[in-house]
Design a protein around this motif. Structure first.
Motif, PDB file in Angstrom:
ATOM      1  N   PHE A 171       0.848  -1.188   0.000  1.00  0.00           N
ATOM      2  CA  PHE A 171       0.000   0.000   0.000  1.00  0.00           C
ATOM      3  C   PHE A 171       0.886   1.241   0.000  1.00  0.00           C
ATOM      4  CE2 PHE A 171      -2.666  -3.200   2.102  1.00  0.00           C
ATOM      5  CZ  PHE A 171      -3.826  -3.083   1.358  1.00  0.00           C
ATOM      6  N   SER A 172       0.390   2.321  -0.602  1.00  0.00           N
ATOM      7  CA  SER A 172       1.108   3.590  -0.617  1.00  0.00           C
ATOM      8  C   SER A 172       0.158   4.690  -0.139  1.00  0.00           C
ATOM      9  CB  SER A 172       1.621   3.912  -2.022  1.00  0.00           C
ATOM     10  OG  SER A 172       2.322   5.138  -2.035  1.00  0.00           O
ATOM     11  N   PHE A 173       0.522   5.323   0.975  1.00  0.00           N
ATOM     12  CA  PHE A 173      -0.294   6.396   1.541  1.00  0.00           C
ATOM     13  C   PHE A 173       0.460   7.711   1.387  1.00  0.00           C
ATOM     14  CE2 PHE A 173      -1.138   2.513   4.015  1.00  0.00           C
ATOM     15  CZ  PHE A 173      -2.488   2.349   3.735  1.00  0.00           C
ATOM     16  N   ASP A 174      -0.141   8.671   0.693  1.00  0.00           N
ATOM     17  CA  ASP A 174       0.496   9.959   0.415  1.00  0.00           C
ATOM     18  C   ASP A 174      -0.174  11.064   1.224  1.00  0.00           C
ATOM     19  OD1 ASP A 174       2.296   8.962  -1.597  1.00  0.00           O
ATOM     20  OD2 ASP A 174       0.556   8.800  -2.924  1.00  0.00           O
ATOM     21  N   PHE A 175       0.659  11.872   1.881  1.00  0.00           N
ATOM     22  CA  PHE A 175       0.158  12.951   2.720  1.00  0.00           C
ATOM     23  C   PHE A 175       0.823  14.275   2.324  1.00  0.00           C
ATOM     24  CE2 PHE A 175       0.424   9.076   5.358  1.00  0.00           C
ATOM     25  CZ  PHE A 175      -0.927   8.870   5.595  1.00  0.00           C
ATOM     26  N   LYS A 176       0.028  15.347   2.331  1.00  0.00           N
ATOM     27  CA  LYS A 176       0.558  16.689   2.097  1.00  0.00           C
ATOM     28  C   LYS A 176      -0.251  17.666   2.938  1.00  0.00           C
ATOM     29  CE  LYS A 176       1.883  19.951  -1.543  1.00  0.00           C
ATOM     30  NZ  LYS A 176       1.917  20.195  -3.009  1.00  0.00           N
ATOM     31  N   GLN A 177       0.421  18.365   3.840  1.00  0.00           N
ATOM     32  CA  GLN A 177      -0.277  19.248   4.766  1.00  0.00           C
ATOM     33  C   GLN A 177       0.587  20.469   5.076  1.00  0.00           C
ATOM     34  OE1 GLN A 177      -3.546  18.662   6.158  1.00  0.00           O
ATOM     35  NE2 GLN A 177      -3.195  20.826   6.500  1.00  0.00           N
ATOM     36  N   SER A 178      -0.028  21.633   5.128  1.00  0.00           N
ATOM     37  CA  SER A 178       0.693  22.874   5.441  1.00  0.00           C
ATOM     38  C   SER A 178       0.524  23.220   6.916  1.00  0.00           C
ATOM     39  CB  SER A 178       0.167  24.027   4.581  1.00  0.00           C
ATOM     40  OG  SER A 178       0.382  23.770   3.207  1.00  0.00           O
ATOM     41  N   GLY A 179       1.565  23.851   7.466  1.00  0.00           N
ATOM     42  CA  GLY A 179       1.543  24.293   8.862  1.00  0.00           C
ATOM     43  C   GLY A 179       2.715  25.203   9.135  1.00  0.00           C
ATOM     44  N   THR A 180       3.080  25.338  10.405  1.00  0.00           N
ATOM     45  CA  THR A 180       4.213  26.175  10.770  1.00  0.00           C
ATOM     46  C   THR A 180       5.144  25.407  11.702  1.00  0.00           C
ATOM     47  OG1 THR A 180       3.048  27.138  12.673  1.00  0.00           O
ATOM     48  CG2 THR A 180       2.864  28.286  10.562  1.00  0.00           C
ATOM     49  N   ILE A 181       6.436  25.700  11.585  1.00  0.00           N
ATOM     50  CA  ILE A 181       7.440  25.194  12.509  1.00  0.00           C
ATOM     51  C   ILE A 181       8.182  26.405  13.061  1.00  0.00           C
ATOM     52  CG2 ILE A 181       9.523  23.794  12.778  1.00  0.00           C
ATOM     53  CD1 ILE A 181       8.573  22.034  10.519  1.00  0.00           C
ATOM     54  N   MET A 182       8.070  26.606  14.374  1.00  0.00           N
ATOM     55  CA  MET A 182       8.632  27.798  15.036  1.00  0.00           C
ATOM     56  C   MET A 182       8.124  29.070  14.370  1.00  0.00           C
ATOM     57  SD  MET A 182      12.555  26.463  15.724  1.00  0.00           S
ATOM     58  CE  MET A 182      12.948  27.954  16.692  1.00  0.00           C
ATOM     59  N   GLY A 183       6.871  29.019  13.920  1.00  0.00           N
ATOM     60  CA  GLY A 183       6.231  30.187  13.337  1.00  0.00           C
ATOM     61  C   GLY A 183       6.439  30.366  11.855  1.00  0.00           C
ATOM     62  N   PHE A 184       7.318  29.578  11.243  1.00  0.00           N
ATOM     63  CA  PHE A 184       7.593  29.711   9.817  1.00  0.00           C
ATOM     64  C   PHE A 184       6.710  28.744   9.025  1.00  0.00           C
ATOM     65  CE2 PHE A 184      11.501  31.120  11.892  1.00  0.00           C
ATOM     66  CZ  PHE A 184      11.745  32.318  11.233  1.00  0.00           C
ATOM     67  N   PRO A 185       6.112  29.203   7.899  1.00  0.00           N
ATOM     68  CA  PRO A 185       5.239  28.324   7.108  1.00  0.00           C
ATOM     69  C   PRO A 185       6.029  27.196   6.439  1.00  0.00           C
ATOM     70  CG  PRO A 185       5.594  30.426   5.987  1.00  0.00           C
ATOM     71  CD  PRO A 185       6.198  30.585   7.358  1.00  0.00           C
ATOM     72  N   VAL A 186       5.497  25.994   6.551  1.00  0.00           N
ATOM     73  CA  VAL A 186       6.144  24.798   6.011  1.00  0.00           C
ATOM     74  C   VAL A 186       5.050  23.876   5.473  1.00  0.00           C
ATOM     75  CG1 VAL A 186       7.498  22.736   6.544  1.00  0.00           C
ATOM     76  CG2 VAL A 186       8.110  24.910   7.586  1.00  0.00           C
ATOM     77  N   THR A 187       5.345  23.172   4.391  1.00  0.00           N
ATOM     78  CA  THR A 187       4.447  22.136   3.876  1.00  0.00           C
ATOM     79  C   THR A 187       5.120  20.780   4.064  1.00  0.00           C
ATOM     80  OG1 THR A 187       3.430  23.595   2.229  1.00  0.00           O
ATOM     81  CG2 THR A 187       3.252  21.217   1.856  1.00  0.00           C
ATOM     82  N   GLU A 188       4.435  19.894   4.786  1.00  0.00           N
ATOM     83  CA  GLU A 188       4.965  18.548   5.011  1.00  0.00           C
ATOM     84  C   GLU A 188       4.411  17.606   3.926  1.00  0.00           C
ATOM     85  OE1 GLU A 188       4.985  14.894   8.280  1.00  0.00           O
ATOM     86  OE2 GLU A 188       3.912  16.752   8.724  1.00  0.00           O
ATOM     87  N   THR A 189       5.320  16.949   3.219  1.00  0.00           N
ATOM     88  CA  THR A 189       4.943  15.939   2.229  1.00  0.00           C
ATOM     89  C   THR A 189       5.541  14.617   2.654  1.00  0.00           C
ATOM     90  OG1 THR A 189       4.915  17.591   0.464  1.00  0.00           O
ATOM     91  CG2 THR A 189       5.051  15.291  -0.201  1.00  0.00           C
ATOM     92  N   ALA A 190       4.710  13.587   2.736  1.00  0.00           N
ATOM     93  CA  ALA A 190       5.188  12.293   3.216  1.00  0.00           C
ATOM     94  C   ALA A 190       4.506  11.165   2.463  1.00  0.00           C
ATOM     95  CB  ALA A 190       4.917  12.154   4.719  1.00  0.00           C
TER      96      ALA A 190
END
Length: 209
Positions: A171-190
């Motif tokens: 199985f392949s599960f793809d995730f993409k979510q935006s948020g912040t790390i220490m206040g800086f905008p980041v998009t997590e792709t996994a």
């Protein structure tokens, strides 16, 4: 296998999964023609179970925060749901046959089959200041081998117990979510990749005509 470059990219080992309740149903038909003292049949077999993964520390080989190697890594918990829609080819033996139970009151059986396995994985983002729920669904082919026994309480009602070994493609599960790390905008792709190999033990009641 976990992919979330540049933070994580590699494979985890020694994961433990929760024991799950299995729910399902099946409908089938056995041919009347005798074959070596038994009968051949086929059945549609649909079932659902949830082998969730609790938060745990595992052995991990690959890239972690820019460094390659073998480490112990703490993984977040994940909810996993699996629904299988399969067809089985069966052979049943006829034991304790008499005039009331001509097909046998006790019926051991074995079978093989395969079909579609629908898996859904739900977890949370990990590096964000405020983590968010994420989920994805994938469908893969799988095969199964089974064996069991049924005992008739009446001519039409039987109790059964069954063991099933199941294995699937990855199985392949793809995730993409935006948020912040220490206040800086980041998009997590996994991407999480995992094959399913399960041993299922269950029982129930069947109606036969």
């Amino acid at each position: 296998e976990l992919t979330g470059v540049p933070f994580v990219n590699g494979g985890a080992r020694d994961l433990s999964f929760d024991t799950s309740v299995l729910l399902g149903g099946k409908a089938g038909y056995f041919f009347e023609r005798d074959l070596l003292g038994g009968n051949v049949g086929a059945e549609l077999d649909v079932y659902h179970f949830e082998p969730d993964v609790g938060s745990q520390t595992v052995s991990f080989t690959g890239l972690v925060a820019g460094f390659n190697g073998d480490v112990r890594l703490r993984l977040q918990s994940a909810d996993i749901e699996v629904t299988a829609v399969t067809m089985n080819l069966l052979y049943r033996f006829r034991l304790l046959s008499d005039a009331r139970y001509p097909r046998g009151r006790l019926q051991p059986f074995v079978g093989v089959g395969g079909g579609a396995f629908i898996a859904r994985m739900s977890t949370q983002t990990s590096p964000f200041d405020v983590n968010k729920d994420i989920s994805d669904t994938d469908v893969r082919a799988g095969v199964q081998a089974l064996g069991g026994v049924r005992f008739f309480l009446t001519r039409n009602i039987a109790l059964f117990a069954e063991y099933k070994f199941v294995t699937t493609d990855d199985f392949s599960f793809d995730f993409k979510q935006s948020g912040t790390i220490m206040g800086f905008p980041v998009t997590e792709t996994a991407r999480d990749r995992a094959s399913l190999t399960s041993h299922l033990f269950y029982g129930g009641i069947g109606f036969h005509w």
